[in-house]
Every structure is written in C-alpha cells, then in structure tokens.
Design an enzyme around this catalytic site. Structure first.
Site, PDB file in Angstrom:
ATOM      1  N   GLY A  74       0.815  -1.219   0.000  1.00 27.90           N
ATOM      2  CA  GLY A  74       0.000   0.000   0.000  1.00 27.90           C
ATOM      3  C   GLY A  74       0.840   1.258   0.000  1.00 27.90           C
ATOM      4  N   SER A  77       1.243   3.459  -2.609  1.00 25.12           N
ATOM      5  CA  SER A  77       0.905   4.448  -3.643  1.00 25.12           C
ATOM      6  C   SER A  77       0.496   5.779  -3.017  1.00 25.12           C
ATOM      7  CB  SER A  77      -0.239   3.927  -4.522  1.00 25.12           C
ATOM      8  OG  SER A  77      -1.305   3.438  -3.732  1.00 25.12           O
ATOM      9  N   VAL A 133      -3.482  -7.285  -1.190  1.00 22.77           N
ATOM     10  CA  VAL A 133      -2.857  -8.040  -0.090  1.00 22.77           C
ATOM     11  C   VAL A 133      -3.772  -9.147   0.448  1.00 22.77           C
ATOM     12  CG1 VAL A 133      -1.275  -6.202   0.651  1.00 22.77           C
ATOM     13  CG2 VAL A 133      -3.566  -6.347   1.668  1.00 22.77           C
ATOM     14  N   ASN A 140       1.797  -2.335   5.431  1.00 21.32           N
ATOM     15  CA  ASN A 140       1.155  -1.032   5.652  1.00 21.32           C
ATOM     16  C   ASN A 140      -0.262  -0.950   5.071  1.00 21.32           C
ATOM     17  OD1 ASN A 140       1.138   2.131   5.831  1.00 21.32           O
ATOM     18  ND2 ASN A 140       0.818   1.653   3.666  1.00 21.32           N
ATOM     19  N   SER A 185      -2.361   0.545  14.769  1.00 22.06           N
ATOM     20  CA  SER A 185      -3.014   1.833  15.023  1.00 22.06           C
ATOM     21  C   SER A 185      -3.324   1.977  16.511  1.00 22.06           C
ATOM     22  CB  SER A 185      -4.330   1.911  14.245  1.00 22.06           C
ATOM     23  OG  SER A 185      -5.104   3.004  14.687  1.00 22.06           O
ATOM     24  N   TYR A 189     -12.109  -2.343  12.212  1.00 22.80           N
ATOM     25  CA  TYR A 189     -10.756  -1.791  12.102  1.00 22.80           C
ATOM     26  C   TYR A 189      -9.961  -2.032  13.392  1.00 22.80           C
ATOM     27  CZ  TYR A 189      -7.228   1.837  10.989  1.00 22.80           C
ATOM     28  OH  TYR A 189      -6.066   2.523  10.737  1.00 22.80           O
ATOM     29  N   ALA A 230     -10.479  -4.346  15.655  1.00 20.40           N
ATOM     30  CA  ALA A 230     -10.207  -5.784  15.798  1.00 20.40           C
ATOM     31  C   ALA A 230      -9.012  -6.189  14.941  1.00 20.40           C
ATOM     32  CB  ALA A 230     -11.443  -6.600  15.415  1.00 20.40           C
ATOM     33  N   ILE A 257      -2.965  10.578  11.637  1.00 18.27           N
ATOM     34  CA  ILE A 257      -1.998  11.044  10.633  1.00 18.27           C
ATOM     35  C   ILE A 257      -2.759  11.640   9.436  1.00 18.27           C
ATOM     36  CG2 ILE A 257      -0.004  10.376   9.210  1.00 18.27           C
ATOM     37  CD1 ILE A 257       0.420   9.819  12.249  1.00 18.27           C
TER      38      ILE A 257
HETATM   39  P1  NAP Z   1      -4.490   5.732   2.658  1.00 23.38           P
HETATM   40  O1  NAP Z   1      -3.995   7.113   2.472  1.00 23.38           O
HETATM   41  O2  NAP Z   1      -5.931   5.428   2.474  1.00 23.38           O
HETATM   42  O3  NAP Z   1      -3.611   4.732   1.741  1.00 23.38           O
HETATM   43  C1  NAP Z   1      -3.860   3.367   1.779  1.00 23.38           C
HETATM   44  C2  NAP Z   1      -2.871   2.627   0.923  1.00 23.38           C
HETATM   45  O4  NAP Z   1      -3.143   1.220   1.033  1.00 23.38           O
HETATM   46  C3  NAP Z   1      -2.982   2.978  -0.555  1.00 23.38           C
HETATM   47  O5  NAP Z   1      -1.692   2.968  -1.122  1.00 23.38           O
HETATM   48  C4  NAP Z   1      -3.815   1.831  -1.110  1.00 23.38           C
HETATM   49  O6  NAP Z   1      -3.573   1.512  -2.474  1.00 23.38           O
HETATM   50  C5  NAP Z   1      -3.341   0.688  -0.264  1.00 23.38           C
HETATM   51  N1  NAP Z   1      -4.279  -0.422  -0.211  1.00 23.38           N
HETATM   52  C6  NAP Z   1      -5.563  -0.415   0.236  1.00 23.38           C
HETATM   53  N2  NAP Z   1      -6.103  -1.639   0.118  1.00 23.38           N
HETATM   54  C7  NAP Z   1      -5.143  -2.431  -0.402  1.00 23.38           C
HETATM   55  C8  NAP Z   1      -5.091  -3.794  -0.761  1.00 23.38           C
HETATM   56  N3  NAP Z   1      -6.145  -4.597  -0.592  1.00 23.38           N
HETATM   57  N4  NAP Z   1      -3.938  -4.300  -1.274  1.00 23.38           N
HETATM   58  C9  NAP Z   1      -2.858  -3.487  -1.462  1.00 23.38           C
HETATM   59  N5  NAP Z   1      -2.858  -2.189  -1.135  1.00 23.38           N
HETATM   60  C10 NAP Z   1      -3.985  -1.662  -0.626  1.00 23.38           C
HETATM   61  O7  NAP Z   1      -4.157   5.221   4.151  1.00 23.38           O
HETATM   62  P2  NAP Z   1      -3.043   5.700   5.200  1.00 23.38           P
HETATM   63  O8  NAP Z   1      -3.677   6.692   6.088  1.00 23.38           O
HETATM   64  O9  NAP Z   1      -1.774   6.026   4.511  1.00 23.38           O
HETATM   65  O10 NAP Z   1      -2.887   4.361   6.055  1.00 23.38           O
HETATM   66  C11 NAP Z   1      -1.797   3.457   5.854  1.00 23.38           C
HETATM   67  C12 NAP Z   1      -1.782   2.457   7.003  1.00 23.38           C
HETATM   68  O11 NAP Z   1      -1.647   3.175   8.237  1.00 23.38           O
HETATM   69  C13 NAP Z   1      -3.073   1.655   7.128  1.00 23.38           C
HETATM   70  O12 NAP Z   1      -2.786   0.348   7.562  1.00 23.38           O
HETATM   71  C14 NAP Z   1      -3.828   2.402   8.204  1.00 23.38           C
HETATM   72  O13 NAP Z   1      -4.754   1.579   8.852  1.00 23.38           O
HETATM   73  C15 NAP Z   1      -2.691   2.816   9.110  1.00 23.38           C
HETATM   74  N6  NAP Z   1      -3.002   3.944   9.972  1.00 23.38           N
HETATM   75  C16 NAP Z   1      -3.358   5.155   9.476  1.00 23.38           C
HETATM   76  C17 NAP Z   1      -3.637   6.195  10.360  1.00 23.38           C
HETATM   77  C18 NAP Z   1      -4.028   7.568   9.888  1.00 23.38           C
HETATM   78  O14 NAP Z   1      -4.380   8.408  10.735  1.00 23.38           O
HETATM   79  N7  NAP Z   1      -3.966   7.885   8.598  1.00 23.38           N
HETATM   80  C19 NAP Z   1      -3.581   5.980  11.735  1.00 23.38           C
HETATM   81  C20 NAP Z   1      -3.232   4.728  12.210  1.00 23.38           C
HETATM   82  C21 NAP Z   1      -2.930   3.717  11.329  1.00 23.38           C
HETATM   83  P3  NAP Z   1      -4.425   2.182  -3.698  1.00 23.38           P
HETATM   84  O15 NAP Z   1      -3.867   3.550  -3.832  1.00 23.38           O
HETATM   85  O16 NAP Z   1      -4.176   1.317  -4.866  1.00 23.38           O
HETATM   86  O17 NAP Z   1      -5.849   2.195  -3.239  1.00 23.38           O
END
Ligand code: NAP
Length: 247
Positions: free
Chosen positions: A11, A13, A63, A89, A141, A154, A156, A187
């Site tokens: 993930g 991108s 994934v 990720n 998270s 989420y 869980a 974030i």
């Molecule tokens: P995001 O901006 O929505 O980006 C999600 C990324 O995951 C994108 O690159 C997406 O690819 C990819 N993705 C989604 N489903 C996928 C799949 N089935 N197979 C492969 N790739 C997939 O999210 P983010 O905020 O950067 O979050 C990244 C990680 O950090 C996640 O695990 C999230 O739960 C965790 N997190 C985020 C926060 C926050 O506040 N943002 C806080 C705690 C934890 P595409 O572009 O192709 O859709």
C-alpha cells in the site's frame, strides 16, 4: 543506511506507505511499491524515487489475495535479487456502528488489514529468512489499543496485528528476524481527510503535542525499525501519536 537491501512496502501508492517507500529509498534500499488499484499514484511514487537516483519498481496486487502475494514476492526477489524488509502497511476503513455494519464491511477490513498481513508475511518470509538484515514492520493503530466507536472491524484487525507481531517476534527470533509494529495516532492522509472538522478538533484535544501527525513521522520510525540501528529491538509496539496513548 539500507544500501544493498530490498524492501517491500504494501500500500505505498499513497499516504503513510508512500512516505515510508520514499524514506527507505532515500537511505539506499531498493523498494517494491505495492498498490491495489491506484496505478497513477504509484507511478508518481516511482518517479519521485527514481528522480533522486533511488531504486524502485511497481508491484500491483491485493494483499487479501494469498496466492497473488506469493507470486508478487517472487517477482520482487527476481527483480532485486532478494528481500530483506517487509512493511505491512496496506489498510482500509469501512466504518459504521456494529448494528448497522454489513458483513462485507467487516470482512473487507479483516481480509485487507489482518489477513493481508498474514498473506504478505508468509509469502515474504521465504526470502527474508535468507537475509542478513531481516526486519518486518507492521503498521497497526492506536485504535487497536483504545478502540473507537464505529470502527469495531478496524480496531479488531489492528489489535490482531499486535498479537500477530508479538507471536512472530517470538517465532522468528532464533532466525534473527525482528518483527515490530508501529501504532500511529491521527496522521494526515486520504484516510483521515474524509473526517469532519469537528471530529479532527476533538482528536486534537487528546494529542499532548498539539498537532496531527504527518506520514513522515511514521516513516522515520519505520526506517529506524528497518535498519540495523534497531538490531536489539523485537516484539515491540511503538506509538507515533503525539502522546495520545501513554502506557
Ligand atoms: P491511505 O492514504 O488510504 O492509503 C492506503 C494505501 O493502502 C494505498 O496505497 C492503497 O492503495 C493501499 N491499499 C488499500 N487496500 C489495499 C489492498 N487490498 N492491497 C494493497 N494495497 C492496498 O491510508 P493511510 O492513512 O496512509 O494508512 C496506511 C496504514 O496506516 C493503514 O494500515 C492504516 O490503517 C494505518 N493507519 C493510518 C492512520 C491515519 O491516521 N492515517 C492511523 C493509524 C494507522 P491504492 O492507492 O491502490 O488504493
């Protein structure tokens, strides 16, 4: 710091994954950029890395698809000659109060956020076990620690990642593979940009450092956990949350 090593960032991108891929590449790692559907954004990450002379390639795939991840890790090994670092990720949200949550929303989050970690770890281990600097970093998270109304699926999955991380750390320590988790707080990414301002303001009240986090904040810790600088650290859940959770 990571010269000669190869990393897969699932993930990557967009958002946190993107920042991690770029940070690891800046330190000399060859990076496998995985994404699910957003090729255009992934190509931008690739161009940025190649723009500063870094090494990377695109590896699309869901994934949640176990056989697909086995194929993908094989391709990375063939492209770069090995695999040393895995950053699990990729993640999604499908929020809703439990009584209204559709089973498909429960399943999609568990399959992507938790089963995805199992799939990628299992697939990547085949190659990581041969590495001189093997490290696995799982992005969990604070929601997995605190819970959050409307995010039972989420929470869980993210709590599941913590248990998985500790089990893998114990299982793989004798092989020299370190396994740690990062627990980000709030974030600024696409995932959180959809939240209403009043929710963001409420969150801010609970962040002692007084600001939302940036993807780079998570990338810096991930780099440390990927590098030999953290060679005596395994089985840990480390928060990047501005002090939201203190244990
Ligand atoms: P995001 O901006 O929505 O980006 C999600 C990324 O995951 C994108 O690159 C997406 O690819 C990819 N993705 C989604 N489903 C996928 C799949 N089935 N197979 C492969 N790739 C997939 O999210 P983010 O905020 O950067 O979050 C990244 C990680 O950090 C996640 O695990 C999230 O739960 C965790 N997190 C985020 C926060 C926050 O506040 N943002 C806080 C705690 C934890 P595409 O572009 O192709 O859709």
């Amino acid at each position: 710091m990571l010269k000669g090593l190869t990393a897969l960032v699932t993930g990557s991108s967009r958002g946190i994954g993107r920042a991690i891929a770029i940070r690891l590449a800046q330190e000399g790692a060859a990076v496998g950029i995985n994404y699910n559907s957003n090729k255009e954004a992934a190509v931008e990450v690739l161009n940025e890395i190649q723009g500063f002379g870094g090494k990377a390639a695109l590896f699309p795939g869901d994934v949640a698809d176990g056989p697909g991840m086995a194929e993908m890790t094989k391709k990375i090994k063939n492209e770069f000659g090995g695999l040393d670092i895995l950053v699990n990720n990729a993640g999604v949200t499908r929020d809703g109060l439990l009584l209204r949550m559709k089973e498909e929303d429960w399943q999609r989050v568990i399959e992507t956020n938790l089963t995805g970690v199992y799939n990628c770890t299992k697939a990547a281990l085949r190659y990581i076990l041969r590495s001189e600097n093997p490290s696995i970093i799982n992005i969990s998270s604070v929601v997995g620690q605190m819970g959050n109304a409307g995010q039972s699926n989420y929470a869980a999955a993210k709590a599941g990642i913590m248990g998985f991380t500790k089990s893998m750390a114990r299982e793989l320590a004798s092989k020299g593979v370190r396994v740690n988790a990062v627990a980000p707080g709030f974030i600024e990414t696409d995932m959180t940009s959809v939240l209403p301002d009043r929710v963001k303001e409420k969150m801010l009240e609970n962040i002692p450092l007084g600001r939302l986090g940036k993807p780079g904040d998570v990338a810096n810790l991930t780099l440390f956990l990927a590098s030999p600088n953290s060679k005596y650290i395994t089985g840990q859940i480390i928060n990047v949350d501005g002090g939201m959770v203190m244990t």
